[in-house]
Scaffold this motif. Structure first.
Motif, PDB file in Angstrom:
ATOM      1  N   SER A 169       0.914  -1.055  -0.016  1.00 40.89           N
ATOM      2  CA  SER A 169       0.020  -0.038  -0.054  1.00 40.89           C
ATOM      3  C   SER A 169       0.884   1.265   0.016  1.00 40.89           C
ATOM      4  N   LYS A 170       1.709   1.249   0.989  1.00 39.01           N
ATOM      5  CA  LYS A 170       2.604   2.267   0.846  1.00 39.01           C
ATOM      6  C   LYS A 170       3.431   2.684  -0.283  1.00 39.01           C
ATOM      7  N   TYR A 171       4.030   1.728  -0.920  1.00 39.12           N
ATOM      8  CA  TYR A 171       4.658   1.586  -2.208  1.00 39.12           C
ATOM      9  C   TYR A 171       3.877   2.087  -3.335  1.00 39.12           C
ATOM     10  N   ALA A 172       2.584   1.538  -3.469  1.00 39.16           N
ATOM     11  CA  ALA A 172       1.654   2.116  -4.352  1.00 39.16           C
ATOM     12  C   ALA A 172       1.349   3.382  -4.428  1.00 39.16           C
ATOM     13  N   VAL A 173       0.945   3.898  -3.050  1.00 38.38           N
ATOM     14  CA  VAL A 173       0.581   5.324  -3.061  1.00 38.38           C
ATOM     15  C   VAL A 173       1.842   6.271  -3.392  1.00 38.38           C
ATOM     16  N   LYS A 174       3.191   6.040  -2.822  1.00 37.09           N
ATOM     17  CA  LYS A 174       4.100   6.676  -3.261  1.00 37.09           C
ATOM     18  C   LYS A 174       4.487   6.604  -4.600  1.00 37.09           C
ATOM     19  N   ALA A 175       4.157   5.556  -5.442  1.00 36.84           N
ATOM     20  CA  ALA A 175       4.419   5.524  -6.877  1.00 36.84           C
ATOM     21  C   ALA A 175       3.689   6.276  -7.618  1.00 36.84           C
ATOM     22  N   LEU A 176       2.188   6.076  -6.989  1.00 27.37           N
ATOM     23  CA  LEU A 176       1.231   7.003  -7.731  1.00 27.37           C
ATOM     24  C   LEU A 176       1.316   8.503  -7.350  1.00 27.37           C
ATOM     25  N   VAL A 177       1.825   8.850  -6.393  1.00 26.75           N
ATOM     26  CA  VAL A 177       2.166  10.449  -6.471  1.00 26.75           C
ATOM     27  C   VAL A 177       3.110  10.862  -7.306  1.00 26.75           C
ATOM     28  N   TYR A 178       4.123   9.833  -7.665  1.00 26.01           N
ATOM     29  CA  TYR A 178       4.948  10.217  -8.664  1.00 26.01           C
ATOM     30  C   TYR A 178       4.393  10.129 -10.136  1.00 26.01           C
ATOM     31  N   LEU A 179       3.474   9.239 -10.273  1.00 26.59           N
ATOM     32  CA  LEU A 179       2.926   9.116 -11.604  1.00 26.59           C
ATOM     33  C   LEU A 179       1.975  10.215 -11.849  1.00 26.59           C
ATOM     34  N   VAL A 180       1.334  10.405 -11.024  1.00 21.30           N
ATOM     35  CA  VAL A 180       0.110  11.687 -11.112  1.00 21.30           C
ATOM     36  C   VAL A 180       1.142  13.078 -11.462  1.00 21.30           C
ATOM     37  N   ALA A 181       2.104  13.189 -10.652  1.00 18.66           N
ATOM     38  CA  ALA A 181       3.069  14.405 -10.877  1.00 18.66           C
ATOM     39  C   ALA A 181       3.573  14.510 -12.272  1.00 18.66           C
ATOM     40  N   ASN A 182       4.008  13.494 -12.712  1.00 15.61           N
ATOM     41  CA  ASN A 182       5.108  13.446 -13.953  1.00 15.61           C
ATOM     42  C   ASN A 182       4.733  12.791 -15.105  1.00 15.61           C
ATOM     43  N   ALA A 183       3.355  11.911 -15.008  1.00 13.33           N
ATOM     44  CA  ALA A 183       3.143  11.320 -16.364  1.00 13.33           C
ATOM     45  C   ALA A 183       1.655  11.854 -16.976  1.00 13.33           C
ATOM     46  N   SER A 184       1.455  11.521 -18.227  1.00 16.62           N
ATOM     47  CA  SER A 184       0.176  11.909 -18.512  1.00 16.62           C
ATOM     48  C   SER A 184      -0.130  11.120 -20.038  1.00 16.62           C
ATOM     49  N   GLU A 185      -1.106  11.110 -20.573  1.00 18.20           N
ATOM     50  CA  GLU A 185      -1.503  10.258 -21.924  1.00 18.20           C
ATOM     51  C   GLU A 185      -0.440  10.282 -22.779  1.00 18.20           C
ATOM     52  N   GLU A 186       0.083  11.624 -22.955  1.00 20.27           N
ATOM     53  CA  GLU A 186       1.168  12.094 -24.035  1.00 20.27           C
ATOM     54  C   GLU A 186       2.522  11.659 -23.372  1.00 20.27           C
ATOM     55  N   HIS A 187       2.620  11.597 -22.215  1.00 15.28           N
ATOM     56  CA  HIS A 187       3.953  11.272 -21.534  1.00 15.28           C
ATOM     57  C   HIS A 187       3.875  10.191 -20.696  1.00 15.28           C
ATOM     58  N   LYS A 188       4.079   8.883 -21.025  1.00  8.75           N
ATOM     59  CA  LYS A 188       3.794   7.903 -20.098  1.00  8.75           C
ATOM     60  C   LYS A 188       5.089   7.544 -19.751  1.00  8.75           C
TER      61      LYS A 188
ATOM     62  N   LEU B 180       7.690   4.471 -17.667  1.00  6.53           N
ATOM     63  CA  LEU B 180       8.202   3.206 -17.480  1.00  6.53           C
ATOM     64  C   LEU B 180       8.404   2.922 -15.831  1.00  6.53           C
ATOM     65  N   VAL B 181       8.024   1.670 -15.624  1.00 12.68           N
ATOM     66  CA  VAL B 181       8.394   1.180 -14.329  1.00 12.68           C
ATOM     67  C   VAL B 181       9.617   1.407 -13.870  1.00 12.68           C
ATOM     68  N   LYS B 182      10.779   1.215 -14.589  1.00  9.92           N
ATOM     69  CA  LYS B 182      12.098   1.341 -14.299  1.00  9.92           C
ATOM     70  C   LYS B 182      12.327   2.884 -13.593  1.00  9.92           C
ATOM     71  N   GLU B 183      11.644   3.744 -14.631  1.00 11.58           N
ATOM     72  CA  GLU B 183      12.044   5.255 -14.339  1.00 11.58           C
ATOM     73  C   GLU B 183      11.031   5.625 -12.889  1.00 11.58           C
ATOM     74  N   ILE B 184       9.995   5.022 -12.820  1.00  9.99           N
ATOM     75  CA  ILE B 184       9.328   5.346 -11.568  1.00  9.99           C
ATOM     76  C   ILE B 184      10.055   4.689 -10.336  1.00  9.99           C
ATOM     77  N   ALA B 185      10.418   3.275 -10.470  1.00 10.28           N
ATOM     78  CA  ALA B 185      11.151   2.622  -9.411  1.00 10.28           C
ATOM     79  C   ALA B 185      12.453   3.566  -9.155  1.00 10.28           C
ATOM     80  N   GLU B 186      13.159   3.933  -9.839  1.00 14.39           N
ATOM     81  CA  GLU B 186      14.406   4.485  -9.702  1.00 14.39           C
ATOM     82  C   GLU B 186      14.105   6.011  -8.889  1.00 14.39           C
ATOM     83  N   ALA B 187      13.012   6.591  -9.494  1.00 13.70           N
ATOM     84  CA  ALA B 187      12.869   7.949  -8.754  1.00 13.70           C
ATOM     85  C   ALA B 187      12.106   7.758  -7.278  1.00 13.70           C
ATOM     86  N   THR B 188      11.396   6.562  -7.078  1.00 15.65           N
ATOM     87  CA  THR B 188      10.820   6.803  -5.750  1.00 15.65           C
ATOM     88  C   THR B 188      11.552   5.644  -4.915  1.00 15.65           C
ATOM     89  N   ASP B 189      12.538   5.066  -5.310  1.00 14.19           N
ATOM     90  CA  ASP B 189      13.383   4.067  -4.650  1.00 14.19           C
ATOM     91  C   ASP B 189      12.569   3.049  -3.884  1.00 14.19           C
TER      92      ASP B 189
END
Length: 132
Positions: free
Chosen positions: A6-25, A27-36
């Motif tokens: 749950s903690k990891y999902a919310v942490k990753a979603l915070v990053y996804l919400v702030a940095n992704a869009s339908e035009e700018h998807k 990758l898991v690798k990017e999110i994992a590196e940015a969120t540790d």
């Protein structure tokens, strides 16, 4: 109180919400590196969230993960319940099976208001709020 998933999902979603869009998807690798968050673990979490339509993904050259406007309306509580498999915020903090309002454990009454308030806060925070 909450599982790592749950903690990891919310942490990753915070990053996804702030940095992704339908035009700018992303990758898991990017999110994992940015969120540790461990990449393999995050990949499984995102597969689970995508299968339940909490997030979107596309494959291919410009593929990755993103959120639609409809998905941004999901609450943090929805994500927590999906990751936990149940609403742990309504369970006994001591994990006693028979603890409830009629049969409270020793600390039930001392924390029930705080637990209820926390659950309501998570319910009222949508993924869109995480962008602010």
């Amino acid at each position: 109180m909450l599982l790592h998933s749950s903690k990891y999902a919310v942490k990753a979603l915070v990053y996804l919400v702030a940095n992704a869009s339908e035009e700018h998807k992303l990758l898991v690798k990017e999110i994992a590196e940015a969120t540790d968050i461990p990449k393999a673990f995050l990949s499984k979490l995102f597969q689970q969230l995508a299968a339940k339509n909490y997030i979107s993904s596309t494959k291919g050259r410009h593929g990755g993960f993103y959120l639609t406007e409809a998905q941004l309306k999901n609450s943090v509580l929805d994500i927590i319940i999906e990751m936990e498999g149940k609403d742990r915020l309504q369970e006994c903090i001591l994990n006693l099976d028979n603890c409830d309002a009629e049969n409270p454990c020793a600390i039930h009454e001392l924390i029930v208001d705080e637990k209820t308030a926390l659950r309501e806060r998570f319910k009222n925070i949508t993924l869109a709020h995480l962008k602010e």
